[in-house]
Enzyme design. Structure first.
Site, short mmCIF file in Angstrom:
data_model
loop_
_atom_site.label_atom_id
_atom_site.label_comp_id
_atom_site.label_asym_id
_atom_site.label_seq_id
_atom_site.Cartn_x
_atom_site.Cartn_y
_atom_site.Cartn_z
CG HIS A 36 22.76 11.47 5.21
ND1 HIS A 36 22.15 12.51 4.53
CD2 HIS A 36 22.96 10.48 4.30
CE1 HIS A 36 21.99 12.15 3.26
NE2 HIS A 36 22.47 10.93 3.11
CG ASN A 195 15.95 18.46 11.47
OD1 ASN A 195 15.56 19.03 10.46
ND2 ASN A 195 16.42 17.21 11.43
CG HIS A 271 20.50 16.43 5.46
ND1 HIS A 271 19.39 16.06 6.18
CD2 HIS A 271 20.49 15.66 4.33
CE1 HIS A 271 18.75 15.09 5.53
NE2 HIS A 271 19.39 14.85 4.40
CB SER A 393 -12.93 -4.59 -9.53
OG SER A 393 -13.99 -3.72 -9.86
CD GLU A 420 -4.38 2.87 -5.68
OE1 GLU A 420 -5.42 2.75 -6.34
OE2 GLU A 420 -4.00 3.96 -5.16
CG HIS A 482 -9.02 3.11 -15.51
ND1 HIS A 482 -8.92 4.48 -15.54
CD2 HIS A 482 -9.62 2.81 -14.32
CE1 HIS A 482 -9.43 4.99 -14.44
NE2 HIS A 482 -9.87 4.00 -13.68
#
Length: 673
Positions: A36, A195, A271, A393, A420, A482
C-alpha cells in the site's frame, strides 16, 4: 556535512527528509509487488513531524518506560512506519526495507510488535489500533496516579495514533472512542487521515458521516489541519491537543493519497497496489528527486533525520535523572514500579491463593473466581480490569477498590460498558504498555464480539486474562441466544490462547495461578453460573491444572476399561457415570481436562500415563464435540451438543440435551464392548 536541527533546517532539507519516506514506500511496494504505497506517500509529513519534532523516543532504547507510544492503526500503511524507523535510527537496516513483505524480514506486510524494534502493537485489522491506543493511555494515566509523587514524575507520556476512513467505519472505533471520551484521556492524541478514498473508490460510496461531530459527541476535542504538508499547522494542532488535559484529541488531517503521483494521486489505485515503475519515475520527477536508483537515501536527509531523533532522545537522558532521584526519594515505590514494568510477579503471590473446603468450595466456579480475585488482589496490584457491564454476574470487582474513572485514576475496577470488542482491544494496549495485567469479563457467548481482539492478543503474545462466565446451557432460562455451544471449540482454535475450564473451586484457584504465570499469551478462564460440587483434591489440582489434564478418580485398583474425559461442570457427570459403570463391572477412570492446550504440551510419557494406550475414551462436555476428536480417536465416543440450546431451567436442559451420567455410561458401555 553537519545536520541541521528540525527548527533550523532549510525547507529544502526538510522536504528531502519527508520525500525520502515517500520514495522508500514506493520502491519497497514495487519491489515486493504488493502493498500500500498511497497512504505512506500522503502521511510522510506527519510521520516526520511526530518522530523528528514531537515524540519522546529513543531509537537506541526503544522500550524505555516513559517513552511516548505511537500506534499506526492504518497498519496497511506499514511502509510509513518502517521508512520512518529506518531513517530515525532504529535497528532496521535499509536491507530490511528492500525485503519488505518477504520471508523472515523485519518488515512484514503489517507492523508486528516484538518483531520490529519501534513497533508498539500489531495492527492491520482496521480500528483495532485506535482501541489499543486507548489501552495505552489508560495504563499511562493509571500508573501515573499510582506512582507519581510531588516533585517526582516518572510516568508522563502521550499516546498518538493514526487512523483512516476504514478505522472509523469499523464499529470498534465507536466503542473505544466513546470510552476514551468518558474517561477524559487528555494524553491521547489521534490523527484522522481524511483522504476520502478506500479500496472500492470514494468514501462517498458508503459513508457520509461527519467525523468531527461524531467525536465531539464522544467528548473529544476536534482539531483540523487543512493540509498535511503544512508542518506548522501540525505543530499548532499538537500544541492545542496537549493543552487540553480533560479531553482526548482527534486532529482531522486532510491528505492526498498517493501524493505527487501524476496519474494515481487521489485514486483508489494508489491505495493497495504498486504504482508501477513508470509512475514511480514520474512521481520522483515531480518531487525533484535527485536519483532514479531504487531505495536511494540522500545523505543530507539521513543526517537530518538522525540529528533530529538524537535531540528527541534527550528526553530519555532527562528521564534517567528523574528516575534516579525518584529511587532515592521513594525506594519502595521505585522497586515496585520496576517490578511491575518488568512483568515479575510478587513472591508473596504463591501464598495468597485461597484454601477452599467442602463448605466454601461448594459454589459456582464464577463465585470461586471472585473469591480468588479478592484473595490475590493485594499482592498483585497490577491486576487491573473489570467487566463489560456484567460485574455482578462475572464477579470481577475487587472489593473496597475504587472504580477507574476520570475522577479516580488510581482506581482498579474497570467498567468497560457494553463494549466487548473494544474491551478486548483496550486490554491488548494495556498489556503492551506494561505495568498492568489486564483482565476483562463477559458471558462466554459474547466472546464472539471480542474474538478479533483475542486473536490479536494471541498473535502478539499479550498477557490478558478473560473471565468468561455462563459457560454452557447450564445458564438456563436465558435461552439459546445466551447459551454458548461452539465457543469453547472456537476459542481453542486460536493459536497461543490458553483456555481453562475448571471443574471446582480448587481448579479455579489453580486456573488463576496458571493465567498469572502465563506471560507469553492470553488466557481464558471459563466459568459456570450454576453451583459445582467440591472434590477436595486441592493438591492434585495444583499439579494437575498446570498439566492440562489429570486423574481425579481411578479404576479402584483395576486396570481401567475406559477413560472418561470431561471439563468444567461435566466432570461431575463423568464421576457419576463412573459409579454407574462400576455396578456393571466396568472400571472407569475419570480425567478432568481443564486445558486441552496445556495437556497437548505435556511430554508423551505423561499423556500416555493419563490416557493409556489401548483403553477407549469417552469425552463429555456441554459444548460442540469438535475439540475432543483428537483425544478419543476412532475407538472412542463423545457426548456433546451440536445444536443450539433452549430456554428452560438448567437441570431440564442437561436432561433434554443428553448431558447426563446415563448417556455417558451408555457411551462407555458401547466403546468397551
Amino acid at each position: 556535512m553537519s545536520a541541521a536541527s528540525p527548527a533550523s533546517a532549510s525547507p529544502e532539507t526538510v522536504r528531502l527528509a519527508i520525500d525520502t519516506v515517500r520514495t522508500l514506500a514506493m520502491d519497497a511496494v514495487q519491489a515486493a509487488e504488493s502493498g500500500h504505497p498511497g497512504t505512506p506517500m500522503a502521511l510522510a509529513p506527519l510521520a516526520y513531524a511526530l518522530y523528528a519534532k514531537h515524540l519522546r523516543h529513543d531509537p537506541t532504547a526503544p522500550d524505555w518506560a516513559d517513552r511516548d507510544r505511537f500506534v499506526l492503526s492504518v497498519g496497511h500503511a506499514s511502509m510509513l512506519l518502517y521508512g520512518t524507523l529506518h531513517l530515525a535510527g532504529y535497528d532496521l537496516p535499509l536491507e530490511e526495507i528492500k525485503n519488505f513483505r518477504q520471508w523472515e524480514s523485519l518488515t512484514p506486510g503489517h507492523p508486528e510488535v516484538h518483531h520490529t524494534k519501534g513497533v508498539e502493537t500489531t495492527t492491520g485489522p482496521l480500528g483495532q489500533g485506535i482501541a489499543n491506543a486507548v489501552g495505552f493511555a489508560i495504563a499511562e494515566t493509571h500508573l501515573a496516579a499510582t506512582f507519581n509523587r510531588p516533585g517526582h514524575t516518572i510516568v508522563d507520556h502521550y499516546t498518538y495514533f493514526v487512523a483512516g476512513d476504514g478505522c472509523l467505519m469499523e464499529g470498534i472505533s465507536h466503542e473505544a472512542a466513546s470510552y476514551a471520551g468518558n474517561l477524559q484521556l487528555g494524553k491521547l492524541i489521534g490523527f484522522f487521515d481524511d483522504n476520502g478514498i478506500t479500496i472500492d473508490g470514494s468514501t462517498a460510496l458508503t459513508c457520509s458521516d461527519d467525523a468531527a461531530k461524531r467525536f465531539e459527541a464522544y467528548g473529544w476535542q476536534v482539531l483540523h489541519v487543512a493540509d498535511v504538508n503544512d508542518l506548522a499547522a501540525i505543530d499548532t494542532a499538537i500544541a492545542a491537543a496537549k493543552a487540553d488535559t480533560q479531553r482526548p484529541s482527534l486532529i482531522i488531517t486532510k491528505t492526498h493519497i498517493g501524493f505527487g503521483s501524476p496519474n494515481r494521486q487521489d485514486t483508489a489505485k494508489a491505495h493497495g497496489e504498486p504504482l508501477g515503475k513508470d509512475e514511480i519515475a514520474l512521481t520522483k520527477q515531480a518531487y525533484g528527486w535527485p536519483s532514479s536508483e531504487p531505495f536511494f537515501v540522500p545523505q543530507d536527509a539521513l543526517a537530518h533525520w538522525r540529528h533530529a531523533t538524537a535531540q528527541r532522545a534527550q528526553a530519555h537522558t532527562e528521564w534517567k535523572s528523574t528516575w534516579a532521584a525518584y529511587q532515592a526519594a521513594h525506594p519502595e515505590l521505585a522497586a515496585e514500579f520496576a517490578r511491575r514494568m518488568s512483568g515479575t510477579l510478587a513472591p508473596q503471590l504463591e501464598q495468597a491463593f485461597p484454601a477452599f473446603d467442602a463448605k466454601s468450595g461448594n459454589v459456582a466456579s464464577r463465585a470461586a473466581s471472585g473469591v480468588v480475585i479478592n484473595a490475590i488482589a493485594n499482592v498483585v496490584p497490577e491486576l487491573f480490569g473489570g467487566s463489560a457491564d456484567l460485574t455482578g454476574s462475572n464477579l470481577t470487582n475487587v472489593k473496597g477498590a475504587h472504580p477507574f474513572s476520570a475522577a479516580q485514576r488510581d482506581g482498579r475496577n474497570m467498567h468497560f460498558g457494553i463494549r466487548e470488542h473494544a474491551m478486548g482491544a483496550i486490554m491488548n494496549g494495556m498489556g503492551l504498555h506494561g505495568g498492568v495485567i489486564p483482565y476483562g469479563g463477559t458471558f462466554l457467548v459474547f466472546s464472539d464480539y471480542m474474538r478479533p481482539a483475542i486473536r490479536l492478543a494471541g498473535l502478539m503474545g499479550v498477557q490478558a486474562i478473560y473471565v468468561f462466565t455462563h459457560d454452557s446451557i447450564g445458564l438456563g432460562e436465558d435461552g439459546p441466544t445466551h447459551q454458548p455451544i461452539e465457543h469453547l471449540a472456537a476459542l481453542r482454535c486460536i493459536p497461543n490462547l490458553l483456555v481453562l475450564r475448571p471443574a471446582d473451586a480448587d481448579e479455579v484457584s489453580e486456573a488463576w495461578r496458571v493465567a498469572l504465570h502465563h506471560k507469553s499469551g492470553p488466557s481464558a478462564i471459563v466459568l459456570t453460573r450454576q453451583k459445582l460440587p467440591y472434590f477436595g483434591e486441592a493438591e492434585r489440582a495444583k499439579s494437575g491444572v498446570k498439566q492440562g489434564a489429570y486423574i481425579v478418580a481411578d479404576a479402584a485398583g483395576h486396570v481401567p476399561n475406559v477413560v472418561l474425559l470431561a471439563s468444567g461442570s461435566e466432570v461431575e457427570v463423568a464421576l457419576t457415570a463412573r459409579e454407574q459403570l462400576s455396578g456393571h463391572g466396568i472400571h472407569a477412570r475419570v480425567v478432568s481436562c481443564p486445558s486441552l492446550e496445556l495437556f497437548a504440551q505435556q511430554p508423551i510419557e505423561y499423556r500416555n500415563h493419563v490416557l493409556p494406550a489401548g483403553v477407549p475414551c469417552v469425552a463429555v462436555e456441554a459444548a460442540h464435540p469438535v475439540s475432543w476428536y483428537r483425544w478419543v480417536g476412532d475407538t472412542g465416543a463423545i457426548v456433546g451438543i451440536d445444536t443450539f440450546g433452549a430456554s428452560a431451567p438448567a437441570p431440564v436442559l442437561f436432561e433434554k440435551f443428553g448431558i447426563t451420567a446415563e448417556k455417558v455410561a451408555a457411551a462407555a458401555k458401547s466403546v468397551v464392548r
